[in-house]
Design a protein around this motif. Structure first.
Motif, short mmCIF file in Angstrom:
data_model
loop_
_atom_site.label_atom_id
_atom_site.label_comp_id
_atom_site.label_asym_id
_atom_site.label_seq_id
_atom_site.Cartn_x
_atom_site.Cartn_y
_atom_site.Cartn_z
N LEU A 92 43.96 111.85 6.30
CA LEU A 92 45.11 112.70 6.01
C LEU A 92 44.73 113.59 4.83
CD1 LEU A 92 46.33 110.01 7.35
CD2 LEU A 92 48.49 110.72 6.30
N ASP A 93 44.80 114.89 5.04
CA ASP A 93 44.35 115.85 4.02
C ASP A 93 45.52 116.73 3.59
OD1 ASP A 93 42.90 117.48 2.36
OD2 ASP A 93 42.00 118.65 3.99
N GLN A 94 46.03 116.47 2.38
CA GLN A 94 47.11 117.27 1.81
C GLN A 94 48.30 117.41 2.77
OE1 GLN A 94 47.21 118.53 -1.44
NE2 GLN A 94 45.42 117.17 -1.65
N VAL A 95 48.69 116.30 3.34
CA VAL A 95 49.76 116.30 4.34
C VAL A 95 51.12 116.48 3.66
CG1 VAL A 95 51.02 114.83 5.96
CG2 VAL A 95 48.52 115.00 6.09
N ARG A 96 51.91 117.38 4.22
CA ARG A 96 53.29 117.56 3.79
C ARG A 96 54.22 117.29 4.98
NH1 ARG A 96 54.83 122.19 3.08
NH2 ARG A 96 53.01 123.46 3.68
N PRO A 114 64.89 119.25 5.01
CA PRO A 114 64.34 120.14 3.97
C PRO A 114 64.67 119.71 2.54
CG PRO A 114 65.33 121.41 5.75
CD PRO A 114 65.70 119.98 5.99
N ASP A 115 65.82 119.09 2.36
CA ASP A 115 66.23 118.75 0.99
C ASP A 115 65.72 117.38 0.54
OD1 ASP A 115 67.79 117.58 2.93
OD2 ASP A 115 69.57 117.45 1.66
N GLN A 116 64.99 116.68 1.45
CA GLN A 116 64.46 115.37 1.09
C GLN A 116 63.00 115.26 1.52
OE1 GLN A 116 67.23 112.64 2.98
NE2 GLN A 116 68.44 112.47 1.11
N PRO A 117 62.07 115.89 0.79
CA PRO A 117 60.65 115.81 1.15
C PRO A 117 60.13 114.39 1.01
CG PRO A 117 60.92 116.82 -1.00
CD PRO A 117 62.30 116.68 -0.42
#
Length: 594
Positions: free
Chosen positions: A357-361, A366-369
């Motif tokens: 996993l590389d820099q996974v977002r 949207p308001d709860q990352p």
């Protein structure tokens, strides 16, 4: 002083309604147009029979009034009987053919709906009520089938009868017919009012019915909790309230439709009085070439027109309700999967390589990352564990690996290949999963294990069952079903079915999501050696709450609020005396106190 905005009058059939009707024709009815044409021909025959019946009846009346012979009267009776025999034959063949056509069309529609639904993302099923899906696939499609079959065929028959008989009456007495249809604008106005009201209320009724079906499904699924917490009366009251809303909405639809029949009956009475009075005057007046037989026949023709006209009016009123159903059914086709294979996706890839996993977002909203730049590596051929508090993202990582959800930034690779460059079937076929939400079908344990690999041999299934420590239970239960959702099994027995499935699939990557959380320590100890054999030579990722079960893992990844806070072997993490060590010691003390 503010003015009340004028109420906008919506069109009876919107552009979406017309588009839906065109879609229904093009997708499911056009290919059956030869059969529909045959139905139309038979319906035309029925209409012509009524016209000929009027003509023969007029001749028969003249035979009676003009002192005809008994032979002539007998011939009239024979012809009338033959005409109605023909109409009876058509009345038998038309429903049989239309039912066959409509059932075939609805079968294809359901097949397409199911196929499309299976392609949708997991997110669709998580945001859509199961009752709504069942309602579309079962109730609404069935109602559409009945409507486009018998109801539409009968309406077409009625329309043809009205047109042909009216044309004959115009031919016989255009002046009297013109006077009789003066009431037509009033009938049209009533039908427009009724149709608009029915369409509005039917939409509300369908939403209410979907909520009701979903409520029933939730109550039945959670009956154990309902019983334990003694909430039967609360659930009964909740469902009764929903039932009352459906009752009220159905009553509104039916009361609105009930306006049609009295309106048309009053209009019919006006027309009949007009025909009797006006026609009687024509018979009595020497200025008109009309006799009693002609007026009686005309009056009989008006009866033949108004009766099918009443039924046709009912059909037009219910058409609005079924336009709403059609829109809701087609709405499922408007849903589009967002997780798809890229053009030229790979059918094969290195399933034994590292999973990175590389820099996974990623976030569910949207308001709860949840993940904001998460990077971690699971070594190929090794056992890696993911631990952390509830909500830290452990299970989400497994969902992202198998592309049940797509990352919103960064990338995931297996053996150096980005997973979004691999065909979905090939990617998911590389995983064998034991999840915490185990799907058990109301079938035998044997068939529940076979489900993941229908082509498996009996020896393969027995081997998987023995490894999962569930073979003895199979021998004891035989082919007995396990109940809806495995209601007759314990949590540990369900878990062992899931583990047996993992043995049977024998995929190169093994995902264990709380795989032993429902097992007692004795049972866990019995299958631990089997799990060890299963993980050998495979990339294994274990999500665990009980840390004692992953002490032998090659690497342990510790998550906290979506971030990787620690990583290493069990012993090394204990020496750090950090987050993992605190979790482990807390669980150990809890077990000791119990």
């Amino acid at each position: 002083m503010t003015k009340t905005p004028a109420k906008i009058k919506l069109p009876l059939y919107s552009a979406a309604d017309r588009d839906n009707l065109r879609w229904l024709w093009a997708s499911y009815l056009k290919k059956r147009s030869p059969w529909l044409l045959l139905v139309l021909v038979m319906i035309l025959v029925q209409g012509v029979v009524y016209q000929q019946f009027l003509s023969i009846t007029e001749d028969g009346l003249r035979v009676i009034f003009d002192n005809g012979t008994a032979r002539e009267l007998a011939m009239v009776c024979v012809v009338v009987f033959f005409l109605f025999a023909v109409r009876g034959a058509m009345g038998y063949l038309v429903p049989r053919l239309t039912v066959w056509v409509s059932n075939s069309a609805i079968f294809e529609m359901r097949r397409d709906l199911i196929g499309h639904m299976m392609d949708l993302d997991l997110a669709y099923f998580e945001r859509t009520k199961s009752g709504e899906i069942i309602q579309r696939l079962v109730t609404q499609t069935q109602q559409l089938g009945q409507f486009i079959g018998l109801s539409t065929a009968n309406a077409l028959r009625d329309a043809v009868t009205v047109v042909i008989v009216s044309a004959y009456l115009i031919y016989k007495n255009p002046l009297l017919f013109t006077a009789a249809i003066l009431v037509l604008p009033f009938i049209i106005r009533v039908m427009n009012f009724v149709s608009a009201r029915v369409k509005q209320v039917q939409g509300e009724a369908e939403h209410a019915l979907g909520d009701y079906m979903n409520g029933i499904e939730e109550t039945v699924s959670g009956m154990r909790t309902v019983k334990i917490s003694s909430q039967e009366q609360v659930e009964a009251a909740r469902l009764e309230k929903a039932t009352g809303r459906i009752r009220d909405l159905a009553a509104r639809v039916q009361l609105t439709q009930a306006l049609v029949m009295p309106s048309i009956d009053l209009s019919s009475a006006f027309v009949y009085v007009l025909v009797i009075g006006g026609g009687g005057y024509m018979v009595l007046s020497p200025a008109f070439d009309v006799d009693g037989a002609g007026i009686i026949t005309f009056l009989l023709g008006m009866v033949l027109v108004f009766d099918p006209a009443r039924l046709l009016a009912q059909y037009l009123g219910s058409l609005q309700a079924h336009v709403v159903l059609l829109d809701r059914v087609r709405g499922l086709f408007h849903e589009r999967p967002t997780i798809t294979a890229a053009p030229g996706a790979l059918a094969t890839f290195d399933t034994g390589g590292d999973i990175a996993l590389d820099q996974v977002r990623f976030s569910y909203s949207p308001d709860q990352p949840l993940f904001d730049g998460l990077s971690m590596v699971f070594k190929g051929g090794q056992v890696s564990a993911i631990v952390g508090a509830t909500g830290s993202g452990k299970t989400t990582i497994l969902s992202l690996l198998s592309r049940l959800y797509d990352v919103q930034g960064g990338q995931i690779t297996i053996g150096g290949t980005a997973i979004d460059k691999v065909q979905l079937r090939a990617l998911r076929g590389a995983f064998s999963v034991v999840a915490q939400d185990i799907v058990i079908f109301n079938n035998s344990i044997w068939e529940n294990i076979r489900y993941v690999k229908p082509e498996a041999t009996d020896d393969d299934i027995w081997r998987a069952a023995e490894n999962a420590e569930i073979a003895d239970l199979i021998r004891a239960r035989g082919d007995a079903p396990v109940g809806p959702k495995g209601a007759q099994l314990s949590g540990g027995q369900k878990q062992r079915i899931a583990i047996a499935r993992a043995f049977l699939v024998d995929a190169p990557i093994l995902l264990l999501d709380e795989a032993t959380n429902a097992l007692d320590q004795a049972t866990e100890a019995r299958i631990k050696s089997a799990l060890t054999r299963l993980t050998q030579g495979r990339t294994t990722i274990v999500v665990a709450h009980r840390l004692a079960s992953i002490t032998d893992a090659d690497s342990i990844h510790v998550l906290e609020a979506g971030a990787l806070v620690e990583q290493g072997k069990h012993g090394d993490l204990l020496k750090k005396n950090g987050h993992y060590a605190r979790l482990y010691m807390a669980q150990k003390q809890s077990q000791a106190s119990n």
